[in-house]
Enzyme design. Structure first.
Site, short mmCIF file in Angstrom:
data_model
loop_
_atom_site.label_atom_id
_atom_site.label_comp_id
_atom_site.label_asym_id
_atom_site.label_seq_id
_atom_site.Cartn_x
_atom_site.Cartn_y
_atom_site.Cartn_z
N GLY A 7 0.82 -1.33 0.05
CA GLY A 7 0.07 -0.04 0.22
C GLY A 7 0.71 1.36 0.09
N GLY A 9 -0.39 4.55 0.17
CA GLY A 9 -1.14 5.59 0.75
C GLY A 9 -0.06 6.30 1.86
CG PHE A 10 -1.45 10.10 3.69
CD1 PHE A 10 -0.65 10.96 3.46
CD2 PHE A 10 -2.74 9.99 3.31
CE1 PHE A 10 -1.22 12.00 2.60
CE2 PHE A 10 -3.38 10.85 2.50
CZ PHE A 10 -2.60 12.18 2.40
N GLY A 11 0.25 5.82 5.14
CA GLY A 11 1.36 5.22 5.93
C GLY A 11 2.18 4.45 5.48
CD GLU A 170 -12.78 18.49 3.78
OE1 GLU A 170 -12.16 19.36 4.46
OE2 GLU A 170 -12.56 17.34 3.25
CG ASP A 303 -7.66 5.07 7.22
OD1 ASP A 303 -7.10 5.51 7.79
OD2 ASP A 303 -8.35 5.38 6.55
CB ALA A 313 -3.78 11.93 5.86
#
Lengths: 410, 410
Positions: A7, A9-11, A170, A303, A313
């Site tokens: 992954g 993503g941010f992590g 948002e 997550d 995030a």
């Protein structure tokens, strides 16, 4: 030491960036060739930014990390005894042996058992989701302009956003802005500012994770953008062109052609494949150092980890940094989240920001939001461009990326 | 007076913008909600710009033209006697009556009778084409990184561009730049600069419409980017993974996984539906004032008109302006094209430009190209942003929009 990270993503990306040095050979596996700045996905869905503004090739970010190899492929399973990950890359199955494994596969949209709703009320987790939603929203205004029947026009100009968390708020705010400002003067048969935008939240207030005062400020800002906020309201049914809302036992049928689902997520199926205990959403229960119980060589972050920390995030980034240090033997025995603040933006020049003792609303919060997001886009070489784009949008009320592409393609 | 314009490209859009005043009620019909700056489509295909940078909503451009109505729909036919256009809008068929009709429906990719080649060698006419091609190009490098077999790797790193006109030259140049500069350091198993890029042109030189000296300069610039230019060479067959080239009776089989078709176009089928004489490519033969023979109320402009002028954006724009004046009774009896120059860019900081007596090559031509394109993006509120993006790409050798999206979707 061979480290496999699943992954980007941010992590996962932060973990890959922090495990430096020739002692560790890192392989970062992702199904996509890019890292996505997910908190701004709603901006793509509403035509404010282009996908290219919030997605950067993983290889590009990691090009100077000579110990990191990016592998475009899908992790399909594990052999925990042999310490191997099964990957499908360019159509060919292979196995990646590891000494340390970091699973950061994230979450996907969940319809709480109502999977038939997916086609009628798409979620907002991927670039494709965002571009598809952008097409639906813009097509609804076009179809309303072409419609000959007033009831049909009303249904086309009704937008329902399900879920009052940051994404829902948002998105609803951006929709209000589009209807009231961006599309002004562009149509001849309809008045876009007549559009009805409903934000439906099951809980008693929007932005449930924020202090009450900020939730109230967000609701006021939404009302100013003509967003009709319905709290303590559930969704009973989503059919083609119809949403059934329920509140205090009473139901209301809303005729709406565009429905967006921002109400729930569940874990990637990779979480369950680790064989550990999971929570109701499929998140993996982990030790205080984010390792899997009984498997100290495996870490679950972002997550996907059931830790009690919010699915944001900054949490994922800090987990990635922590796990990198932990793998290199340089971290304390428990992950600690340093909350530097959370925020949500509501349309043009309004936001709420919670920095613990400092709580901002309105324009100051919006400036804080802008500043924090620009700092966090630092990975993205082009943050100057995103700033230019925002400045331009702000000055002109414009959203330049408002294009409808075939079958949601751009 | 009711004026119907079909097509929101350079010709149709300019006509719509120039027919001002309450005397004329203008309806602009387009299948897409945006005007596309087609000359920069190759930049999207190669990840330099995002679709949103080169596409602007037609409604937005025309929002202050109160006499112009934009209709998102597809023109499906004409009733020339009753002076009506048949349109399918939001799924509903309708008829638009006109007093004056302007047909500016443009061209599409043509495979000279080899329609089976379409799936193997996509063209580059739409945003979807460009995004799909971008995905193919980037996926080829990814698959080469994953490939275990050297021959397979070579085929994945071989790119064939068919057609040595401006689109083919610009695309091949951008591919050369990506392979040599943009992807440098990003892969671990392959050296992207090893990629082989073939530009195949049937005629004796690339950029056949330019003076010979400029064609030679372009060929030199391409060679400097390691593009293998094959002139006087035809394509006999395109199969999955194979292209068969023919030159002087000899054939050569090239193993290439990515083939792009920039070798031919034919007219929109709407041209033939006007019942007038057409040329081999389906372009409609018109009078000197661009009206249809025997139908003074109908005009055909842009690439769809068989006039002998080249199929370039400036020609179409001038035709749009001329026809607008003609309809308002303010134009001379024959359209005249003022050639202000033609140019093509070859990779980074090299181009050729033909301004009649002034002919530029290399960096000066590139500066001229940049200047002219920025001036011409004036319609696009965001030209400052495009300039920023270009400046950024130039300084960093970067192409920030290099993202692969599902099934070519962005």
């Amino acid at each position: 030491m061979r480290v496999v990270i699943i992954g980007g993503g941010f992590g996962g990306l932060h973990a890959a960036m922090r495990i430096r040095g020739s002692a560790a050979e890192v392989t970062l596996v992702d199904r996509r060739n890019f890292h996505l700045f997910q908190p701004l996905l709603y901006q793509v869905a509403t035509g404010g930014l282009s996908p290219g503004n919030i997605a950067v090739p993983l290889r590009h970010i990691l090009r100077r990390h000579r110990n990191v190899r990016v592998l475009l492929g899908e992790a399909t399973g594990f052999d925990l005894e042999r310490r191997e990950v099964k990957v499908l890359a360019s159509g060919v199955p292979r196995t990646l042996p590891y000494d340390r494994l970091v699973v950061a596969a994230g979450m996907r949209t969940d319809y709480r058992g109502n999977d038939a709703w997916e086609a009628r009320a798409p979620g907002l987790k991927s670039v494709e989701d965002a571009v598809g939603l952008r097409g639906r929203i813009l097509t609804a205004f076009e179809a309303a302009e072409n419609a000959l029947d007033a009831a049909e026009q009303d249904a086309l100009l009704t937008f329902v956003v399900v879920g009052g968390g940051p994404t829902g708020v948002e998105l609803a705010g951006a929709l209000g802005e589009i209807a009231r400002f961006t599309l002004r003067r562009e149509f001849r048969s309809i008045d876009p500012s007549r559009a009805r935008i409903l934000l439906v939240e099951m809980g008693p207030r929007v932005l449930g994770g924020f202090p009450e005062r900020l939730s109230a400020a967000a609701a006021r800002d939404l009302a100013r953008l003509s967003v009709d906020v319905r709290t303590s309201t559930g969704v009973k049914e989503i059919a083609e062109g119809t949403v059934v809302l329920a509140r205090d036992g009473a139901t209301e049928v809303v005729l709406a052609r565009t429905v967006v689902w921002a109400a729930g997520v569940r874990a990637s199926p990779l979480g369950a494949m680790l064989g550990a205990e999971t929570d109701r959403a499929g998140r993996v229960k982990v030790n205080p150092d984010l390792s899997l119980p009984g498997r100290p060589e495996i870490f679950v972050i972002g997550d996907l980890a059931a830790t009690g920390f919010p699915g944001l995030a900054p949490v994922a980034m800090q987990m990635g940094d922590y796990v990198a240090r932990r793998i290199l033997g340089r971290a304390e025995a428990a992950f600690r989240y340093r909350n530097r603040g959370t925020m949500a933006v509501i349309g043009r020049a309004a936001a709420v920001a919670d920095f613990g003792r400092l709580r901002l609303t309105g324009f100051p919060a919006w400036l804080a939001w802008l500043f924090v997001h620009l700092v966090n886009l630092v990975l993205f070489g082009n943050k100057v461009l995103v700033l230019c784009q925002w400045a331009w949008n702000y000055l002109t009320f414009g959203r330049s990326a408002r294009i409808i592409t075939d079958r949601g393609r751009e």
